[in-house]
Scaffold this active site. Structure first.
Site, PDB file in Angstrom:
ATOM      1  N   GLN A  81      16.389  27.856  37.000  1.00  0.00           N
ATOM      2  CA  GLN A  81      17.151  29.043  36.617  1.00  0.00           C
ATOM      3  C   GLN A  81      16.761  29.554  35.230  1.00  0.00           C
ATOM      4  O   GLN A  81      16.216  28.831  34.395  1.00  0.00           O
ATOM      5  CB  GLN A  81      18.646  28.724  36.653  1.00  0.00           C
ATOM      6  CG  GLN A  81      19.215  28.579  38.058  1.00  0.00           C
ATOM      7  CD  GLN A  81      18.980  27.232  38.681  1.00  0.00           C
ATOM      8  OE1 GLN A  81      18.421  26.331  38.085  1.00  0.00           O
ATOM      9  NE2 GLN A  81      19.422  27.090  39.926  1.00  0.00           N
ATOM     10  N   GLY A 109       7.217  18.189  43.372  1.00  0.00           N
ATOM     11  CA  GLY A 109       8.559  17.659  43.160  1.00  0.00           C
ATOM     12  C   GLY A 109       9.600  18.753  43.282  1.00  0.00           C
ATOM     13  O   GLY A 109       9.299  19.927  43.504  1.00  0.00           O
ATOM     14  N   GLN A 163      13.900  25.581  46.335  1.00  0.00           N
ATOM     15  CA  GLN A 163      15.030  25.698  47.249  1.00  0.00           C
ATOM     16  C   GLN A 163      15.353  27.151  47.567  1.00  0.00           C
ATOM     17  O   GLN A 163      15.754  27.474  48.683  1.00  0.00           O
ATOM     18  CB  GLN A 163      16.268  25.060  46.610  1.00  0.00           C
ATOM     19  CG  GLN A 163      16.125  23.580  46.407  1.00  0.00           C
ATOM     20  CD  GLN A 163      17.221  23.039  45.519  1.00  0.00           C
ATOM     21  OE1 GLN A 163      17.909  23.767  44.829  1.00  0.00           O
ATOM     22  NE2 GLN A 163      17.371  21.731  45.525  1.00  0.00           N
ATOM     23  N   TRP A 208      26.253  29.442  33.594  1.00  0.00           N
ATOM     24  CA  TRP A 208      26.158  28.001  33.872  1.00  0.00           C
ATOM     25  C   TRP A 208      27.157  27.206  33.054  1.00  0.00           C
ATOM     26  O   TRP A 208      27.099  27.200  31.827  1.00  0.00           O
ATOM     27  CB  TRP A 208      24.742  27.540  33.549  1.00  0.00           C
ATOM     28  CG  TRP A 208      24.396  26.116  33.896  1.00  0.00           C
ATOM     29  CD1 TRP A 208      24.416  25.531  35.133  1.00  0.00           C
ATOM     30  CD2 TRP A 208      23.912  25.115  32.987  1.00  0.00           C
ATOM     31  NE1 TRP A 208      23.977  24.226  35.047  1.00  0.00           N
ATOM     32  CE2 TRP A 208      23.655  23.950  33.746  1.00  0.00           C
ATOM     33  CE3 TRP A 208      23.654  25.096  31.608  1.00  0.00           C
ATOM     34  CZ2 TRP A 208      23.175  22.777  33.163  1.00  0.00           C
ATOM     35  CZ3 TRP A 208      23.172  23.927  31.030  1.00  0.00           C
ATOM     36  CH2 TRP A 208      22.938  22.775  31.814  1.00  0.00           C
ATOM     37  N   ALA A 222      27.655  23.662  32.149  1.00  0.00           N
ATOM     38  CA  ALA A 222      26.659  22.592  32.157  1.00  0.00           C
ATOM     39  C   ALA A 222      27.141  21.377  32.931  1.00  0.00           C
ATOM     40  O   ALA A 222      28.310  20.978  32.840  1.00  0.00           O
ATOM     41  CB  ALA A 222      26.305  22.192  30.730  1.00  0.00           C
ATOM     42  N   ASP A 223      26.212  20.775  33.669  1.00  0.00           N
ATOM     43  CA  ASP A 223      26.477  19.536  34.387  1.00  0.00           C
ATOM     44  C   ASP A 223      25.785  18.350  33.733  1.00  0.00           C
ATOM     45  O   ASP A 223      25.914  17.226  34.200  1.00  0.00           O
ATOM     46  CB  ASP A 223      26.013  19.657  35.847  1.00  0.00           C
ATOM     47  CG  ASP A 223      24.524  19.914  35.937  1.00  0.00           C
ATOM     48  OD1 ASP A 223      23.767  18.951  36.140  1.00  0.00           O
ATOM     49  OD2 ASP A 223      24.108  21.074  35.802  1.00  0.00           O
ATOM     50  N   GLU A 276      27.045  28.830  38.419  1.00  0.00           N
ATOM     51  CA  GLU A 276      27.160  27.441  38.850  1.00  0.00           C
ATOM     52  C   GLU A 276      28.209  26.637  38.102  1.00  0.00           C
ATOM     53  O   GLU A 276      28.371  26.782  36.890  1.00  0.00           O
ATOM     54  CB  GLU A 276      25.823  26.719  38.650  1.00  0.00           C
ATOM     55  CG  GLU A 276      24.676  27.291  39.474  1.00  0.00           C
ATOM     56  CD  GLU A 276      23.463  26.393  39.417  1.00  0.00           C
ATOM     57  OE1 GLU A 276      23.159  25.771  40.452  1.00  0.00           O
ATOM     58  OE2 GLU A 276      22.839  26.287  38.343  1.00  0.00           O
ATOM     59  N   GLU A 300      25.973  26.252  42.747  1.00  0.00           N
ATOM     60  CA  GLU A 300      26.423  24.902  43.033  1.00  0.00           C
ATOM     61  C   GLU A 300      27.859  24.785  42.541  1.00  0.00           C
ATOM     62  O   GLU A 300      28.190  25.271  41.451  1.00  0.00           O
ATOM     63  CB  GLU A 300      25.568  23.856  42.305  1.00  0.00           C
ATOM     64  CG  GLU A 300      24.177  23.706  42.862  1.00  0.00           C
ATOM     65  CD  GLU A 300      23.338  22.720  42.067  1.00  0.00           C
ATOM     66  OE1 GLU A 300      22.263  22.365  42.556  1.00  0.00           O
ATOM     67  OE2 GLU A 300      23.758  22.321  40.953  1.00  0.00           O
TER      68      GLU A 300
END
Length: 603
Positions: A172, A193, A215, A444, A446-447, A478, A500
């Site tokens: 992103q 990957g 994806q 976003w 953050a994760d 997300e 997500e």
């Protein structure tokens, strides 16, 4: 601060394997500082008195983190390598760079781009600045996993790749705009990957685009020789050479044209003078804007911009705006203790090198009045530790003016809550002005990184749209604690959505939404009578409590004017599940197999 990504893989799933293990197989099968600037000019100070502040000058140099090269500059490769070494893994660092190339031809370069690094040509056309070489993004810093290759960009260049194919393995917030690739383009890292991108606009790729493990991807108003494969969600609008619509197998969503678009403003050289080009609005657009002669639009001299440097106060930025200047934010970090207030029609706020605005004491970082034609582009807003009710506001509450002839555009404006440190914001972006175009954003929560936790970087809502007739092209939102997107305006349209749900929900009760299990990723308000979306996906990865069930990814009133095309939900490795796709429609996700559940059209 340094990235802790190596210690905490985060985005790829903290164990790494569960989240993306399917992708390799699934995707493989189908398959200087010399800154010549215009002389400063002082804008007139109308009606000043002895007590008025001195008028701020327009123009000036672009500061130490804008590196300008021409074909005769010695040591270009060494300088590019130096910046890359500093930025390659500095995911949450403070370095910010713009690499600018004057028109001409450059030989044998490989510009590897790390975090917060932008590369751009300074011609009116991409073909004015040709690199016989590569502009490369790869994922060696993260063991071949490209899912954290955020916050970097390429713009306004022609590339002749050394081996025939340029590698651009991004996720992103990494736009690829106005590029002519005289060859192919590979969107996957070495070794194919995981990757989770991405966005292309106003670009021409003469050869094949190979997404491989990507994806999802959105391509707008471009031309491609061919397109190799798809994983979950590939969306095209106005793209010559795009694959035919075939969702869900393969998952191509193809619109012949883009309903409305206006390309991002860009810096260029006219002789020795810096100017900013403002492309004109197009309706039912298809293909690139720059193929035949001078692109259509207008331009402004740099002398009409306040060239801001890190450390400048919000009061000074607002003085410049009140004085009638536009803003050019040079690379760096800007703390603001009051909102940057854009009140004048047709104002341009353009960032270079991921200039980053941090609001202090819970203020809103930037507010736009309900006026025509504002252009916001190319900067990052990073929430501060004190909760901001809103980070970016496009039009005040109740805005109702018709801006159809000259809309406000929000392009490559990215928002982050947490990651670089503690941050909180109730709502990230609110759009109240009608006809606004959101053209590529990543909002976003953050994760991974610093200051991350269910309550630590609390952020309930990503994007809220109250204005009518708003268009989003390339919408990435997300991990919000509640709804990622809420759309209350009439006649809204979204072309491509990637989401997500928050990984870190502690348990089912934490996301209970009245009688519903979980908050939809994308909710259309109950009173909306017209809305349309194409190519929308939501993924879940509830790694704290994998037993969580999310009722659906999408929620909307059931009426003929509210229409969706090509929806999908995915459970990543069985960490949480969706019961439905939209409302009560669509099959549940399928256990531990990371296979999308799709709805081709709704209702």
């Amino acid at each position: 601060m340094p990235s802790n990504a190596h210690a905490s893989p985060g985005r790829s799933g903290r164990s790494g394997v569960a989240r993306r293990s399917v992708l390799g197989a699934a995707a493989a099968a189908p398959v200087l500082a010399g800154l010549a600037t215009s002389a400063s000019a002082t804008a007139p100070a109308h009606g000043t008195t002895r007590k008025s502040p001195r008028a701020l000058p327009g123009g000036g140099d672009l500061g130490p983190n804008v590196l300008v090269f021409d074909p005769s500059t010695p040591g270009i490769q060494a300088r590019l390598d130096e910046v890359f070494r500093q930025q390659e893994s500095a995911q949450f660092g403070t370095g910010r760079y713009a690499l600018l190339f004057k028109p001409g031809t450059y030989h044998g370069l490989n510009a590897q781009l790390g975090f917060y690094t932008s590369i751009a040509g300074l011609g009116l056309s991409p073909d004015d600045t040709t690199i016989n070489g590569d502009v490369t993004v790869d994922a060696g810093w993260f063991n071949g996993n490209a899912t954290q290759n955020f916050w970097r960009s390429a713009e306004n260049l022609a590339l002749v790749p050394v081996n025939g194919t340029n590698r651009w393995a991004v996720s992103q917030a990494a736009p690829f705009r106005r590029i002519h690739v005289r060859g192919g383009l590979n969107l996957a890292p070495t070794g194919y990957g995981w990757a989770s991108g991405g966005y292309i606009a106003d670009s021409r790729v003469d050869g094949q685009v190979g997404p491989y493990s990507q994806q999802q991807w959105y391509t707008r108003d471009s031309a491609v020789g061919s397109w190799l494969n798809a994983v979950w969600n590939m969306v095209f609008s106005g793209v010559e050479g795009a694959p035919a619509q075939s969702f869900p197998n393969p998952p191509y969503t193809t619109l012949d044209t883009t309903p409305i678009s206006r390309e991002k403003p860009f810096l260029y050289l006219s002789g020795s003078e810096y100017r900013v080009f403002l492309p004109e609005k197009r309706t039912n657009a298809r293909g690139v804007t720059w193929g035949n002669g001078t692109p259509r639009g207008t331009s402004l001299p740099l002398t009409q911009f306040y060239v801001a440097k890190p450390g400048v106060s919000a009061a000074t930025l607002n003085q410049a705006l009140a004085q009638g200047l536009h803003l050019l934010l040079t690379p760096g970090i800007y703390h603001v203790d009051q909102p940057i207030q854009v009140n004048r029609a047709d104002t341009v706020v353009l960032g270079l090198g991921y200039a980053t605005i941090i609001p202090d004491n819970g203020v809103t970082a930037l507010k736009v009045a309900d006026v025509d034609g504002v252009r916001l582009a190319g900067f990052l807003v990073d929430a501060g530790p004190v909760n901001s009710p809103t980070l970016v506001e496009i039009g005040p509450n109740g805005s109702s003016r018709d801006h159809s002839a000259n809309p406000t555009t929000v392009q490559d404006v990215f928002i982050r809550i947490g990651g670089a440190g503690p941050g909180k914001a109730t709502t990230s972006m609110v759009v109240n002005s009608r006809h606004t175009i959101i053209d590529h954003t990543w909002i976003w929560r953050a994760d991974h990184g610093e200051g991350v936790g269910w309550e630590t970087n609390r952020a309930d809502y990503g994007l809220v749209v109250n204005g009518d007739d708003v268009l989003a092209t390339g919408l990435f939102v997300e991990h919000f604690n509640k709804y990622d997107v809420q759309w209350f305006g009439q006649r809204g349209r979204t072309i491509f959505f990637q989401n997500e749900k928050a990984y870190d929900a502690p348990n089912q009760a934490a996301i209970q939404n009245g009688p519903l299990r979980g908050f939809a990723a994308y909710r259309v308000g109950d009173n909306v009578t017209e809305h349309e979306g194409w190519g929308l996906g939501s993924y879940c990865y509830y790694n704290v409590d994998p037993t969580i069930v999310q009722h659906h990814g999408f929620a909307a009133p059931v009426r003929p004017g509210v229409r969706f095309h090509h929806l999908l939900v995915v459970s990543l490795g069985g960490n949480g599940q969706y019961a439905h796709v939209i409302n009560d429609t669509g099959a549940p996700t399928s256990g531990t197999s990371t296979v999308p559940s799709t709805v081709v059209s709704y209702p």
